[in-house]
Design a protein around this motif. Structure first.
Motif, PDB file in Angstrom:
ATOM      1  N   PRO A  19       1.216  -5.638 -11.414  1.00  0.00           N
ATOM      2  CA  PRO A  19       1.380  -4.257 -10.957  1.00  0.00           C
ATOM      3  C   PRO A  19       2.523  -4.136  -9.944  1.00  0.00           C
ATOM      4  N   LEU A  20       3.037  -2.940  -9.795  1.00  0.00           N
ATOM      5  CA  LEU A  20       4.138  -2.711  -8.858  1.00  0.00           C
ATOM      6  C   LEU A  20       3.742  -3.042  -7.425  1.00  0.00           C
ATOM      7  N   ASP A  21       2.460  -2.919  -7.090  1.00  0.00           N
ATOM      8  CA  ASP A  21       2.012  -3.191  -5.727  1.00  0.00           C
ATOM      9  C   ASP A  21       1.507  -4.625  -5.553  1.00  0.00           C
ATOM     10  N   VAL A  22       2.015  -5.555  -6.362  1.00  0.00           N
ATOM     11  CA  VAL A  22       1.561  -6.945  -6.299  1.00  0.00           C
ATOM     12  C   VAL A  22       1.779  -7.536  -4.906  1.00  0.00           C
ATOM     13  N   ARG A  24       1.661  -5.925  -1.987  1.00  0.00           N
ATOM     14  CA  ARG A  24       0.620  -5.397  -1.104  1.00  0.00           C
ATOM     15  C   ARG A  24      -0.701  -6.104  -1.377  1.00  0.00           C
ATOM     16  N   TRP A  56       6.636  -9.935   4.350  1.00  0.00           N
ATOM     17  CA  TRP A  56       7.525  -9.961   3.190  1.00  0.00           C
ATOM     18  C   TRP A  56       8.996  -9.966   3.578  1.00  0.00           C
TER      19      TRP A  56
END
Length: 113
Positions: A19-22, A24, A56
């Motif tokens: 997912p795009l929020d990997v 987070r 990050w």
């Protein structure tokens, strides 16, 4: 070099479907690794992060590694995100995913499985 096993193919499929929020989602595991090193070397050179997501800023992902599942005796689809990190430049960082879920973060080559 042999063909990819069905588990390796599944791991690749899962890696491509992250997912795009990997980032987070995996922040707690990566932050735990950061904190372990911070405790080991002292907090003068690794200050507390004002916001956990700032971890990050110190990580640069390099590639996705899909291990030979038979050789490593893996019975579920497994892949690793391999990265460089500022707090351990010599050994880097790997985030392991089993069945598409991040379950371990350690220095490259140090994960328990």
């Amino acid at each position: 070099m042999g063909e990819l096993s069905s588990l390796q193919r599944e791991a690749i499929r899962q890696a491509l479907a992250l997912p795009l929020d990997v980032l987070r989602i995996t922040t707690p595991l990566v932050l735990q690794n950061y904190d372990v090193y911070r405790d080991m070397i002292g907090d003068e050179s690794m200050p507390l992060l004002a916001n956990p997501i700032q971890v990050w800023d110190q990580v640069t992902f390099s590639y996705i590694y899909v291990p030979p599942h038979v050789e490593y005796d893996l019975d579920i689809a497994t892949f690793k995100l391999i990265a460089e990190c500022d707090w351990e430049p010599e050994h880097g960082l790997e985030v392991r995913f089993c069945n598409g879920v991040a379950d371990d973060v350690d220095q490259i080559g140090e994960t328990g499985r």
